[in-house]
Design an enzyme around this catalytic site. Structure first.
Site, PDB file in Angstrom:
ATOM      1  N   ARG A   1       0.814  -1.219   0.000  1.00 42.84           N
ATOM      2  CA  ARG A   1       0.000   0.000   0.000  1.00 42.84           C
ATOM      3  C   ARG A   1       0.848   1.270   0.000  1.00 42.84           C
ATOM      4  NH1 ARG A   1      -5.204  -1.154   1.373  1.00 42.84           N
ATOM      5  NH2 ARG A   1      -5.587   1.017   1.879  1.00 42.84           N
TER       6      ARG A   1
ATOM      7  N   TRP B   1       2.584   6.079   1.797  1.00 39.57           N
ATOM      8  CA  TRP B   1       2.738   6.482   0.394  1.00 39.57           C
ATOM      9  C   TRP B   1       2.492   7.982   0.404  1.00 39.57           C
ATOM     10  CZ3 TRP B   1      -0.352   8.737  -3.442  1.00 39.57           C
ATOM     11  CH2 TRP B   1       0.167   8.653  -4.738  1.00 39.57           C
TER      12      TRP B   1
ATOM     13  N   ASN C   1      -4.747   6.991   6.923  1.00 40.24           N
ATOM     14  CA  ASN C   1      -4.711   6.621   5.503  1.00 40.24           C
ATOM     15  C   ASN C   1      -5.796   7.450   4.818  1.00 40.24           C
ATOM     16  OD1 ASN C   1      -6.038   3.693   3.778  1.00 40.24           O
ATOM     17  ND2 ASN C   1      -4.802   5.345   2.981  1.00 40.24           N
TER      18      ASN C   1
ATOM     19  N   GLU D   1       6.246   1.311 -15.530  1.00 39.24           N
ATOM     20  CA  GLU D   1       6.126   1.292 -14.061  1.00 39.24           C
ATOM     21  C   GLU D   1       7.235   0.514 -13.376  1.00 39.24           C
ATOM     22  OE1 GLU D   1       2.588  -0.440 -12.170  1.00 39.24           O
ATOM     23  OE2 GLU D   1       2.346  -1.758 -13.875  1.00 39.24           O
TER      24      GLU D   1
HETATM   25  C1  AGP Z   1      -0.837  -1.692 -12.757  1.00 34.94           C
HETATM   26  O1  AGP Z   1       0.218  -2.549 -12.830  1.00 34.94           O
HETATM   27  C2  AGP Z   1      -1.058  -1.017 -11.466  1.00 34.94           C
HETATM   28  N1  AGP Z   1      -0.957  -1.850 -10.349  1.00 34.94           N
HETATM   29  C3  AGP Z   1      -2.268  -0.094 -11.446  1.00 34.94           C
HETATM   30  O2  AGP Z   1      -2.408   0.539 -12.684  1.00 34.94           O
HETATM   31  C4  AGP Z   1      -3.612  -0.727 -11.047  1.00 34.94           C
HETATM   32  O3  AGP Z   1      -4.090  -1.562 -12.054  1.00 34.94           O
HETATM   33  C5  AGP Z   1      -4.606   0.398 -10.721  1.00 34.94           C
HETATM   34  O4  AGP Z   1      -4.119   1.147  -9.647  1.00 34.94           O
HETATM   35  C6  AGP Z   1      -5.989  -0.126 -10.409  1.00 34.94           C
HETATM   36  O5  AGP Z   1      -5.980  -0.966  -9.310  1.00 34.94           O
HETATM   37  P1  AGP Z   1      -7.197  -1.937  -9.003  1.00 34.94           P
HETATM   38  O6  AGP Z   1      -7.250  -2.929 -10.118  1.00 34.94           O
HETATM   39  O7  AGP Z   1      -6.853  -2.570  -7.686  1.00 34.94           O
HETATM   40  O8  AGP Z   1      -8.421  -1.095  -8.942  1.00 34.94           O
END
Ligand code: AGP
Length: 608
Positions: free
Chosen positions: A27, A74, A98, A488
Site C-alpha cells: 500500500r 505512500w 490513511n 512502471e
Molecule cells: C498496474 O500494474 C497497477 N498496479 C495499477 O495501474 C492498477 O491496475 C490500478 O491502480 C488499479 O488498481 P485496481 O485494479 O486494484 O483497482
C-alpha cells in the site's frame, strides 16, 4: 494508499505491528513508523524507507508495549522524510492516517492560532492537534475524537491512541478501508485483513462512517448516525491468503507464471456443458444482461486496459454498445448515460478510491452494477449489486499481471453471457469461444516457454530511454498494458499507439534509438499491421514483433520476431499479454529496479 495497523493485547505487540506493516507494504513503502504506550507515555519510532528500516530501529531501541499503532506511508503531503512519517503526535495523543484530509490547511491555520506547533508538512498532523484542542474544551477522549472527526473533510481511516488511556484504541473509517481483527483477550485494526492473518482469521469489516473503540475484550461500533451497531464477524480460511515467492526471484515473476492456474480458477464453476453459467455473475444477471442496452465500464490503470479490451469484445461479439473510461475522469465530469445502461467496474483490489467513487456516483443512474474483482471481501464487492470474483489469488507485485489476464477471462465470459441474452451469440458460437478459453491454461504454458528468448532480447532495452508499443483492434489496449508495465517497473518511458495512428505523429519519434514493440496475431488486420511495421523499418526503427508463427512476419536485420502459437482472435489479447509482461520484467531486472515495489507507486490506490 498507506497502510494502518493497530493492536491492543495482553502481550507485547511491536512484532504484530511490524509484521502487519510488512504485509501492508504493497500500500506504500516511502516511510514507516509506530507508536506504543509504555509506562504511561507514547514511545514512537519512525524511519524513511521500507518497513525493514523501522524494524531494525525499533529492535535496536527495544520498543515494546501492549497497545500501539503503526503505519507504512505512500507520500501525498510532504516528502518521505522522518518528520513526515506517521504516527503523528500531539502531546499524549498519537494518530495514524490513511487517506487525505482535504480541509487541513484551514484547520492547521486555526490550530496554529491556538498555539499548536506543527513539525511536519502532512495533512495528518492536524488530527492529533485537533483532538487535543477538543479535549481542552471538556468531555472524555471518545467525545473529543468524535468532535474532531466531525470537523474533518475528505476520505480517511484513522487509528488513535492516548498515553493516559492504555485500555483503548480508537478507529474511524470514512472513505478509506479498515477492518477489525478479533482475537482472544486482544483485538486488532488494519487497512487490510492480510496484515492480521498471523494473529487472527476473524474479522469485522467496518462500514463507511463507522467509529470504533477497541479494548482487549470488546469492540464497540457506532455507525455514521452515532447509533451503536453490531457488525457481523466473518471467519476466513487463512490458507487461501498465504503468499510466498515460492522459489521465484520476485513476486511479479511468480505471478506471471501463475497465470495458467489462475485462469483455470477463474473458469472453474463458471462454465457448464461448454456454456457460461449465467448465475456466475449473480442471481439477477440473466434479467439485467437481457435488459442492458449499453455497457459503461469504469476502472483505473491495468483494470482500465482490461475494460478497454472488453469494449472491443462487447461490440464485436455481443453486439452491445460499450463505453470505457478511467474512473478518475468519469467521476468528475458531467456524464450522460444512455437508457438501460449496465455499469461494470473492474478492480483487482476492490479498494481503488476513484473506482469506488465512480460506482457511488453512477449507481443510481444505471439499471444495475456489476464488479469484476479479485478480493471478495472488498468494498467494491460489498457496494455493487453483483460481483464476479476472478480468483486470481493474492497479487503482491505492484505491477498487475495475473489480475489482468483473469479479468479478461471474466470479461469474455460476461460478453458471451450478454450476447446470448441479446440473441447475438448462438449456442455454437458460445461453445466455440468457451472451448478457446478452456484451452488457455495449456496455451499460456507454451507462451511462457518463450521466456529465455525474451530474457536475452531484454538486454537491448537496458540502455534505452523510450519505447513504442503498437497493436491494432483489441490488441491496442494490450499494447497500452505492455507500455504501462514497462514504464512502471523499468522507469523507461513507453507509449502505446494503435498502429494505424503512427503516421499521424508518433512516427516522427522513430529512429535507430527507439525500440518499437508490436503484437501481431493473425487476424483481419495483420496485413495492415505489416504495412505499419514497414513504415517503422523505413525509418531505421528497431522492431520487436510478437507474431503468430503463421502470420509470415519474417525476421530481418532490425526486426526480431518472437513466434507465437496460433490462437483464435477472441482470446488473442489474453495470450499476447504474457510476452509483454515477461519483457518488462526482464528489462527491469537488467536495470536493477525494485521490481515488486517500484518507486513512487503502491498496489492499492485508496486516495483520489
Ligand atoms: C498496474 O500494474 C497497477 N498496479 C495499477 O495501474 C492498477 O491496475 C490500478 O491502480 C488499479 O488498481 P485496481 O485494479 O486494484 O483497482
Amino acid at each position: 494508499m498507506c497502510g494502518i495497523v493497530g493492536a491492543i493485547g495482553e502481550r507485547h505487540i511491536t512484532e504484530v505491528l511490524i509484521e502487519g506493516l510488512r504485509r501492508l507494504e504493497y500500500r506504500g513503502y516511502d516511510s514507516a513508523g509506530l507508536a506504543v504506550i509504555d509506562q504511561g507515555g507514547i514511545v514512537r519510532e519512525r524511519q524513511p524507507g521500507k518497513v525493514q528500516a523501522l524494524a531494525d530501529a525499533s529492535h535496536a531501541a527495544g520498543i515494546d508495549g501492549y497497545v500501539g499503532i503503526a503505519h507504512t506511508r505512500w507520500a501525498t503531503h510532504g516528502a518521505p522524510t522522518q518528520d513526515n512519517a506517521h504516527p503523528h503526535q500531539s502531546g499524549d495523543i498519537a494518530v495514524v492516517h490513511n487517506g487525505i484530509i482535504e480541509n487541513y490547511e484551514a484547520l492547521r491555520e486555526r490550530l496554529q492560532g491556538e498555539g499548536f506547533v506543527f513539525t511536519s508538512q502532512t495533512d495528518t498532523e492536524v488530527v492529533p492537534h485537533l483532538i487535543q484542542s477538543e479535549l481542552r474544551k471538556g468531555g472524555d477522549f471518545i467525545d473529543a475524537v468524535k468532535r474532531a472527526v466531525a470537523q474533518l473533510h475528505g476520505a480517511f481511516a484513522l487509528g488513535i491512541i492516548r498515553a493516559c488511556e492504555p485500555e483503548r484504541l480508537i478507529a474511524v473509517r470514512q472513505g478509506s478501508p479498515l477492518v477489525v481483527g478479533l482475537g482472544i483477550g486482544e483485538n486488532f485494526l488494519s487497512s487490510d485483513q492480510l496484515a492480521l492473518l498471523p494473529v487472527t482469521n476473524r474479522f469485522i469489516y467496518l462500514e463507511e462512517g463507522d467509529f470504533v473503540v477497541l479494548t482487549r475484550q470488546k469492540v464497540s461500533v457506532w455507525d455514521r448516525n452515532g447509533d451503536v451497531v453490531k457488525r457481523p464477524a466473518v471467519e476466513l480460511d487463512a490458507t487461501l491468503h498465504a503468499s510466498t515467492k515460492g522459489g521465484y526471484k520476485h513476486y511479479m515473476l511468480k505471478e506471471i507464471y501463475e497465470q495458467p492456474a489462475a485462469i483455470q480458477r477463474t473458469l472453474n464453476g463458471r462454465v457448464s456443458q461448454g456454456r457460461v453459467a449465467l448465475d456466475a455473475f449473480g442471481p439477477q444477471a440473466a434479467e439485467l444482461l437481457a435488459k442492458a442496452r449499453h455497457i459503461q465500464i469504469l476502472a483505473c490503470g491495468t483494470s482500465y486496459h482490461a475494460g478497454f479490451v472488453a469494449k472491443y469484445w462487447f461490440e464485436a461479439i455481443a453486439g452491445i454498445s460499450c463505453h470505457v473510461e478511467v474512473a478518475s475522469e468519469f467521476r468528475y465530469r458531467t456524464t450522460v448515460l444512455p437508457p438501460d445502461t449496465l455499469l461494470v467496474t473492474i478492480s483487482q483490489s476492490g479498494e481503488t478510491a476513484d473506482t469506488l467513487a465512480a460506482l457511488r456516483e453512477v449507481k443510481a443512474r444505471a439499471i444495475g452494477s456489476l464488479c469484476i474483482c479479485n478480493v471478495p471481501t472488498s468494498t467494491l464487492v460489498r457496494e455493487s449489486d453483483m460481483a464476479f470474483i476472478t480468483h486470481a489469488g493474492p497479487e503482491i507485485g505492484v505491477a498487475s499481471t495475473k489480475a489482468f489476464t483473469t479479468q479478461l477471462v471474466a470479461l469474455l465470459l460476461l460478453v458471451l453471457a450478454a450476447g446470448r441474452q441479446h440473441g447475438n451469440v448462438s449456442a455454437d458460437r458460445e461453445r466455440e469461444i468457451v472451448a478457446q478459453l478452456n484451452q488457455l491454461p495449456n496455451l499460456l504454458e507454451t507462451v511462457l516457454a518463450l521466456d529465455p528468448q525474451i530474457e536475452r532480447i531484454a538486454e537491448r532495452f537496458g540502455e534505452k530511454h523510450h519505447t513504442l508499443f503498437l497493436g491494432r483492434g483489441a490488441q491496442y489496449p494490450v499494447a497500452m498494458e505492455g507500455a504501462l508495465k514497462l514504464k512502471e517497473i523499468s522507469y523507461i518511458h513507453a507509449e502505446a499507439y494503435p498502429a494505424g495512428e503512427l503516421k499521424h505523429g508518433p512516427l516522427a519519434l522513430v529512429d535507430n534509438d527507439m525500440p518499437v514493440v508490436a503484437v501481431a496475431p493473425k487476424n483481419d488486420l495483420i496485413d495492415k499491421l505489416k504495412s505499419n511495421l514497414q513504415e517503422v523499418r523505413a525509418r531505421a526503427g528497431e522492431l520487436y514483433v510478437f507474431a503468430d508463427r503463421n502470420a509470415d512476419v519474417r525476421p530481418e536485420p532490425g526486426l526480431t520476431v518472437f513466434p507465437m502459437p496460433g490462437v483464435a482472435d477472441e482470446v488473442a489479447p489474453i495470450v499476447y499479454t504474457i510476452p509483454l509482461q515477461l519483457l518488462s520484467y526482464h528489462v527491469a531486472v537488467i536495470k536493477g529496479t525494485d521490481v515488486d515495489q517500484p518507486r513512487n507507486l503502491a498496489k492499492s490506490v485508496t486516495v483520489e
